[in-house]
Design a protein around this motif. Structure first.
Motif, mmCIF file in Angstrom:
data_model
loop_
_atom_site.group_PDB
_atom_site.id
_atom_site.type_symbol
_atom_site.label_atom_id
_atom_site.label_comp_id
_atom_site.label_asym_id
_atom_site.label_seq_id
_atom_site.Cartn_x
_atom_site.Cartn_y
_atom_site.Cartn_z
ATOM 1 N N GLY A 9 0.820 -1.204 0.000
ATOM 2 C CA GLY A 9 0.000 0.000 0.000
ATOM 3 C C GLY A 9 0.849 1.245 0.000
ATOM 4 O O GLY A 9 2.059 1.200 -0.216
ATOM 5 N N LEU A 10 0.173 2.354 0.258
ATOM 6 C CA LEU A 10 0.828 3.659 0.294
ATOM 7 C C LEU A 10 1.113 4.038 1.742
ATOM 8 O O LEU A 10 0.218 3.951 2.598
ATOM 9 N N VAL A 11 2.332 4.454 2.002
ATOM 10 C CA VAL A 11 2.712 4.849 3.356
ATOM 11 C C VAL A 11 3.636 6.059 3.268
ATOM 12 O O VAL A 11 4.391 6.200 2.302
ATOM 13 N N GLN A 12 3.567 6.911 4.271
ATOM 14 C CA GLN A 12 4.428 8.086 4.299
ATOM 15 C C GLN A 12 5.841 7.693 4.751
ATOM 16 O O GLN A 12 6.013 6.703 5.471
ATOM 17 N N PRO A 13 6.822 8.466 4.349
ATOM 18 C CA PRO A 13 8.188 8.206 4.849
ATOM 19 C C PRO A 13 8.198 8.177 6.375
ATOM 20 O O PRO A 13 7.564 9.009 7.032
ATOM 21 N N GLY A 14 8.908 7.192 6.910
ATOM 22 C CA GLY A 14 8.941 7.007 8.356
ATOM 23 C C GLY A 14 7.861 6.088 8.880
ATOM 24 O O GLY A 14 7.879 5.716 10.054
ATOM 25 N N GLY A 15 6.926 5.730 8.015
ATOM 26 C CA GLY A 15 5.824 4.876 8.430
ATOM 27 C C GLY A 15 6.183 3.396 8.396
ATOM 28 O O GLY A 15 7.324 3.019 8.103
ATOM 29 N N SER A 16 5.181 2.575 8.692
ATOM 30 C CA SER A 16 5.377 1.125 8.782
ATOM 31 C C SER A 16 4.331 0.386 7.961
ATOM 32 O O SER A 16 3.214 0.879 7.773
ATOM 33 N N LEU A 17 4.717 -0.762 7.499
ATOM 34 C CA LEU A 17 3.817 -1.692 6.831
ATOM 35 C C LEU A 17 4.235 -3.108 7.198
ATOM 36 O O LEU A 17 5.416 -3.357 7.479
ATOM 37 N N ARG A 18 3.276 -4.006 7.171
ATOM 38 C CA ARG A 18 3.569 -5.418 7.393
ATOM 39 C C ARG A 18 3.064 -6.223 6.205
ATOM 40 O O ARG A 18 1.870 -6.179 5.887
ATOM 41 N N LEU A 19 3.970 -6.916 5.570
ATOM 42 C CA LEU A 19 3.612 -7.798 4.474
ATOM 43 C C LEU A 19 3.492 -9.225 4.995
ATOM 44 O O LEU A 19 4.208 -9.623 5.929
ATOM 45 N N SER A 20 2.598 -9.971 4.392
ATOM 46 C CA SER A 20 2.493 -11.392 4.709
ATOM 47 C C SER A 20 2.370 -12.178 3.415
ATOM 48 O O SER A 20 1.913 -11.652 2.400
ATOM 49 N N THR A 105 11.632 -30.409 -5.334
ATOM 50 C CA THR A 105 11.994 -29.158 -4.646
ATOM 51 C C THR A 105 12.011 -28.041 -5.671
ATOM 52 O O THR A 105 12.786 -28.083 -6.629
ATOM 53 N N ILE A 106 11.127 -27.066 -5.457
ATOM 54 C CA ILE A 106 10.902 -26.033 -6.461
ATOM 55 C C ILE A 106 10.925 -24.661 -5.802
ATOM 56 O O ILE A 106 10.432 -24.489 -4.686
ATOM 57 N N ASP A 107 11.456 -23.699 -6.511
ATOM 58 C CA ASP A 107 11.501 -22.303 -6.075
ATOM 59 C C ASP A 107 10.233 -21.605 -6.561
ATOM 60 O O ASP A 107 10.021 -21.463 -7.759
ATOM 61 N N TYR A 108 9.386 -21.183 -5.620
ATOM 62 C CA TYR A 108 8.119 -20.551 -5.979
ATOM 63 C C TYR A 108 8.152 -19.059 -5.682
ATOM 64 O O TYR A 108 8.800 -18.614 -4.732
ATOM 65 N N TRP A 109 7.371 -18.304 -6.483
ATOM 66 C CA TRP A 109 7.249 -16.861 -6.311
ATOM 67 C C TRP A 109 5.799 -16.456 -6.148
ATOM 68 O O TRP A 109 4.917 -17.028 -6.803
ATOM 69 N N GLY A 110 5.565 -15.474 -5.301
ATOM 70 C CA GLY A 110 4.253 -14.878 -5.190
ATOM 71 C C GLY A 110 4.026 -13.859 -6.291
ATOM 72 O O GLY A 110 4.925 -13.572 -7.091
ATOM 73 N N GLN A 111 2.841 -13.273 -6.296
ATOM 74 C CA GLN A 111 2.437 -12.397 -7.395
ATOM 75 C C GLN A 111 2.963 -10.972 -7.255
ATOM 76 O O GLN A 111 2.870 -10.206 -8.194
ATOM 77 N N GLY A 112 3.511 -10.626 -6.125
ATOM 78 C CA GLY A 112 4.028 -9.273 -5.929
ATOM 79 C C GLY A 112 2.985 -8.351 -5.325
ATOM 80 O O GLY A 112 1.801 -8.428 -5.658
ATOM 81 N N THR A 113 3.428 -7.493 -4.443
ATOM 82 C CA THR A 113 2.546 -6.495 -3.847
ATOM 83 C C THR A 113 3.290 -5.160 -3.842
ATOM 84 O O THR A 113 4.465 -5.091 -3.487
ATOM 85 N N LEU A 114 2.599 -4.110 -4.270
ATOM 86 C CA LEU A 114 3.234 -2.809 -4.442
ATOM 87 C C LEU A 114 3.291 -2.042 -3.129
ATOM 88 O O LEU A 114 2.269 -1.888 -2.445
ATOM 89 N N VAL A 115 4.474 -1.576 -2.802
ATOM 90 C CA VAL A 115 4.669 -0.690 -1.657
ATOM 91 C C VAL A 115 5.133 0.657 -2.194
ATOM 92 O O VAL A 115 6.135 0.728 -2.914
ATOM 93 N N THR A 116 4.395 1.699 -1.849
ATOM 94 C CA THR A 116 4.747 3.048 -2.275
ATOM 95 C C THR A 116 5.000 3.898 -1.043
ATOM 96 O O THR A 116 4.119 4.023 -0.183
ATOM 97 N N VAL A 117 6.195 4.451 -0.963
ATOM 98 C CA VAL A 117 6.564 5.302 0.166
ATOM 99 C C VAL A 117 6.653 6.733 -0.339
ATOM 100 O O VAL A 117 7.578 7.101 -1.065
ATOM 101 N N SER A 118 5.678 7.529 0.043
ATOM 102 C CA SER A 118 5.594 8.882 -0.493
ATOM 103 C C SER A 118 4.753 9.755 0.425
ATOM 104 O O SER A 118 3.815 9.283 1.052
ATOM 105 N N SER A 119 5.098 11.027 0.457
ATOM 106 C CA SER A 119 4.305 11.972 1.226
ATOM 107 C C SER A 119 3.294 12.658 0.324
ATOM 108 O O SER A 119 2.502 13.487 0.787
#
Length: 119
Positions: A9-20, A105-119
């Motif tokens: 998601g969108l977060v301001q500089p200095g902020g926090s996010l938690r990805l899962s 044994t396979i290397d899997y990738w998720g679909q990606g999630t956008l992180v935007t750090v901006s004021s």
């Protein structure tokens, strides 16, 4: 097997996010889990990886600000990101080295999630 990432998601500089990121499907076991990111015009880079709580690896740029953890019972990896900086703007991808129930044994990738750090 599928990896599903959440929490961008969108977060301001200095902020926090938690990805899962949850892995699901025909999983026998999961070795390393990790997070990578790709900023516009740049190559994908490792952010953090975890084998166990005592075995983690971080990019120098995020040490002291990001924390990776995993819940083996839920096949889920988390990335707590604190004190985010504008240069942290990127698509974040989860990754897991998974042994499937048919013992591949396979290397899997998720679909990606956008992180935007901006004021």
């Amino acid at each position: 097997v599928q990896l599903q990432a959440f929490g961008g998601g969108l977060v301001q500089p200095g902020g926090s996010l938690r990805l899962s990121c949850e892995a699901s499907g025909t999983i026998f076991s999961i070795n390393v889990m990790g997070w990578y990111r790709q900023a516009p015009g740049k190559q994908r880079e490792l952010v953090a990886a975890i084998i166990s709580s005592s075995s983690t690896n971080y990019a120098d740029s995020v040490k002291g600000r990001f924390t990776i953890s995993r819940d083996n019972a839920k096949n889920t990896v988390y990335l707590q990101m604190n004190n985010l900086k504008p240069e942290g703007t990127a698509v974040y991808y989860c990754n897991a080295l998974i042994r499937t129930t048919d013992h591949n044994t396979i290397d899997y990738w998720g679909q990606g999630t956008l992180v935007t750090v901006s004021s």
